[in-house]
Design a protein around this motif. Sequence first.
Motif, mmCIF file in Angstrom:
data_model
loop_
_atom_site.group_PDB
_atom_site.id
_atom_site.type_symbol
_atom_site.label_atom_id
_atom_site.label_comp_id
_atom_site.label_asym_id
_atom_site.label_seq_id
_atom_site.Cartn_x
_atom_site.Cartn_y
_atom_site.Cartn_z
ATOM 1 N N ALA A 1 1.625 -18.349 1.183
ATOM 2 C CA ALA A 1 1.367 -17.427 0.074
ATOM 3 C C ALA A 1 0.031 -16.717 0.276
ATOM 4 O O ALA A 1 -0.106 -15.512 0.022
ATOM 5 N N LEU A 2 -0.934 -17.457 0.777
ATOM 6 C CA LEU A 2 -2.266 -16.883 0.997
ATOM 7 C C LEU A 2 -2.226 -15.840 2.115
ATOM 8 O O LEU A 2 -2.870 -14.786 2.023
ATOM 9 N N LEU A 3 -1.465 -16.137 3.173
ATOM 10 C CA LEU A 3 -1.301 -15.159 4.261
ATOM 11 C C LEU A 3 -0.757 -13.854 3.698
ATOM 12 O O LEU A 3 -1.214 -12.761 4.049
ATOM 13 N N ILE A 4 0.235 -13.990 2.800
ATOM 14 C CA ILE A 4 0.859 -12.789 2.247
ATOM 15 C C ILE A 4 -0.127 -12.029 1.369
ATOM 16 O O ILE A 4 -0.327 -10.827 1.534
ATOM 17 N N VAL A 5 -0.804 -12.748 0.463
ATOM 18 C CA VAL A 5 -1.681 -12.060 -0.490
ATOM 19 C C VAL A 5 -2.923 -11.489 0.193
ATOM 20 O O VAL A 5 -3.332 -10.364 -0.089
ATOM 21 N N VAL A 6 -3.505 -12.244 1.121
ATOM 22 C CA VAL A 6 -4.749 -11.773 1.725
ATOM 23 C C VAL A 6 -4.495 -10.833 2.905
ATOM 24 O O VAL A 6 -5.174 -9.820 3.056
ATOM 25 N N TYR A 7 -3.519 -11.161 3.752
ATOM 26 C CA TYR A 7 -3.363 -10.389 4.988
ATOM 27 C C TYR A 7 -2.216 -9.378 4.964
ATOM 28 O O TYR A 7 -2.359 -8.281 5.491
ATOM 29 N N TYR A 8 -1.046 -9.767 4.407
ATOM 30 C CA TYR A 8 0.115 -8.876 4.524
ATOM 31 C C TYR A 8 0.162 -7.820 3.435
ATOM 32 O O TYR A 8 0.665 -6.726 3.625
ATOM 33 N N TRP A 9 -0.359 -8.147 2.266
ATOM 34 C CA TRP A 9 -0.353 -7.227 1.136
ATOM 35 C C TRP A 9 -1.013 -5.910 1.532
ATOM 36 O O TRP A 9 -0.488 -4.838 1.317
ATOM 37 N N ASP A 10 -2.202 -6.021 2.117
ATOM 38 C CA ASP A 10 -2.908 -4.827 2.582
ATOM 39 C C ASP A 10 -3.082 -4.963 4.087
ATOM 40 O O ASP A 10 -4.188 -5.104 4.596
ATOM 41 N N ALA A 11 -1.949 -4.923 4.799
ATOM 42 C CA ALA A 11 -1.967 -5.196 6.236
ATOM 43 C C ALA A 11 -2.783 -4.155 6.997
ATOM 44 O O ALA A 11 -3.412 -4.460 8.008
ATOM 45 N N ARG A 12 -2.795 -2.931 6.497
ATOM 46 C CA ARG A 12 -3.557 -1.881 7.181
ATOM 47 C C ARG A 12 -5.027 -2.298 7.302
ATOM 48 O O ARG A 12 -5.655 -2.110 8.334
ATOM 49 N N SER A 13 -5.563 -2.882 6.242
ATOM 50 C CA SER A 13 -6.979 -3.263 6.267
ATOM 51 C C SER A 13 -7.199 -4.578 6.991
ATOM 52 O O SER A 13 -8.184 -4.725 7.708
ATOM 53 N N PHE A 14 -6.312 -5.556 6.799
ATOM 54 C CA PHE A 14 -6.644 -6.905 7.251
ATOM 55 C C PHE A 14 -5.917 -7.360 8.513
ATOM 56 O O PHE A 14 -6.330 -8.322 9.150
ATOM 57 N N MET A 15 -4.789 -6.709 8.849
ATOM 58 C CA MET A 15 -4.055 -7.142 10.049
ATOM 59 C C MET A 15 -4.376 -6.274 11.260
ATOM 60 O O MET A 15 -4.313 -6.744 12.388
ATOM 61 N N LEU A 16 -4.664 -4.997 11.030
ATOM 62 C CA LEU A 16 -4.735 -4.064 12.151
ATOM 63 C C LEU A 16 -6.159 -3.826 12.628
ATOM 64 O O LEU A 16 -7.107 -3.949 11.867
ATOM 65 N N ASN A 17 -6.258 -3.516 13.900
ATOM 66 C CA ASN A 17 -7.507 -3.015 14.453
ATOM 67 C C ASN A 17 -7.137 -1.895 15.409
ATOM 68 O O ASN A 17 -6.726 -2.140 16.529
ATOM 69 N N PRO A 18 -7.258 -0.635 14.910
ATOM 70 C CA PRO A 18 -6.786 0.492 15.720
ATOM 71 C C PRO A 18 -7.500 0.585 17.063
ATOM 72 O O PRO A 18 -6.988 1.215 17.976
ATOM 73 N N SER A 19 -8.682 -0.040 17.203
ATOM 74 C CA SER A 19 -9.363 0.086 18.490
ATOM 75 C C SER A 19 -8.785 -0.881 19.527
ATOM 76 O O SER A 19 -9.071 -0.756 20.710
ATOM 77 N N VAL A 20 -7.974 -1.863 19.137
ATOM 78 C CA VAL A 20 -7.314 -2.691 20.145
ATOM 79 C C VAL A 20 -5.835 -2.341 20.305
ATOM 80 O O VAL A 20 -5.304 -2.423 21.415
ATOM 81 N N ALA A 21 -5.145 -1.975 19.234
ATOM 82 C CA ALA A 21 -3.733 -1.637 19.385
ATOM 83 C C ALA A 21 -3.296 -0.732 18.251
ATOM 84 O O ALA A 21 -3.730 -0.886 17.109
ATOM 85 N N ASP A 22 -2.436 0.222 18.593
ATOM 86 C CA ASP A 22 -1.955 1.177 17.611
ATOM 87 C C ASP A 22 -0.535 0.770 17.221
ATOM 88 O O ASP A 22 0.436 1.268 17.755
#
Length: 403
Positions: free
Chosen positions: A92-113
Amino acid sequence: MIESHFQEWLALLIRWGHMIAGIAWIGASFYFNWLENQLERRTGEDIAGDLWAVHGGGFYYLQKYAVAPPDMPRHLHWFKWEAYATWISGLALLIVVYYWDARSFMLNPSVADISEALAITIGLASLALSWTWYDLLCRSPLARSPLAFSAAMLAWFGLLAFVLGGLLSGRAAYIHVGAAIGTIMVANVFRVIIPAQKELVSALEQNRAPDPGPGQNALQRSRHNNYLTLPVLFIMISSHYPMTYGHPQAWLVLVVISVAGVLVRHYFNIRHQAGRSWAWLLAGLLLLAVMAWWSRPQAVAGADSVGPRVSTASAWRIVNARCVACHAREPSNAGFSSAPQGIELDSVDMLRVHAERVYTAVVITRTMPLGNLTNMTEQERTQLANWFEGFQAGHTREPGADD
Ligand code: HEC
């Protein structure tokens, strides 16, 4: 704004529950491990051993049966919901913290698009694949050699941390390795340990000798869980320490700290039996010390005394453009209802206050801007590096500067 406020509350409550369940689970597991090591052993009796303890103003007397009691006790306590609740709240925490706003918390455009959906899929797949790999290894002949088995698991987690680090944000990569380890531990309870205990109980009820196979597997799995506890706990707190997940070789930092955790755990497991067990503790602590030294920030190319001086006012113009959307008392970014970690950067003075942390986050660990949502350029990072060099040396008020 309001939505993000309640999202934070939700995250707080789930995290709180996750911690409580985790403490109950790991605490019980440490306690039973301790019992096992401290039993005063007996031989040739129905009782394998016993011990006395005093706690909370009372005396306790515990016995362990060599196989099973002659009759089924009326109340038999199982320890499984602690583990299940930890995993469910963790997901549940993975979903609320990381997947809910995946653009901010999952991605790093400088390593992978990659897309948010792909990042989430990769994250979830890493949990399933880790369990599959581990479970296959446990059933293979490799499992008979603790050294070969540990090496194969270490290689897997090292590879996973490396691959995830090339696809996701550093923080997301770490938390998914931690979640993969946690998944293995809970699946061990659910798929192997509890079924083995059920077999033991039903054998007793049916008055037959229990099949020894499941019991042996359960012992193996619960040993593994024991050794995984310190690494998984490190990874769970690592998100507060960008110098770990933000390091250029973050995967190596994770591997070495995890090995140190396993060595320290080994010391606690054998310290009552073997002489010189402290050597394991020493080895673990030494590894941590070496890691702390090795991972120290390196001088950044482009930021040196010959670089162009940058005034604090120009540095703040960059910060204002790239950071203040989130790092303000009232962030304009809808995903935040207050400045993350209380770091407000909405004036030149606040930049001075937080100078070192800003420099570390932008130049050393590059964990900020979050997911580079505000499109900070390399040139701006170099400018902030140059500004900080001068700021530290105390000459930001050079002639002609717009400070
Ligand atoms: C999209 C929102 C967002 C933007 C833009 C952003 N941050 Fe952050 N920042 C966060 C969040 C969220 C955290 C908390 C992360 C955590 O809890 O680990 C954070 C944490 C921090 C921290 C403390 C933790 C750390 O990593 O050291 C610093 C310092 C920081 N940010 C500086 C900056 C600077 C400087 C910029 C601009 C270059 C910036 N941030 C841009 C959201 C943002």
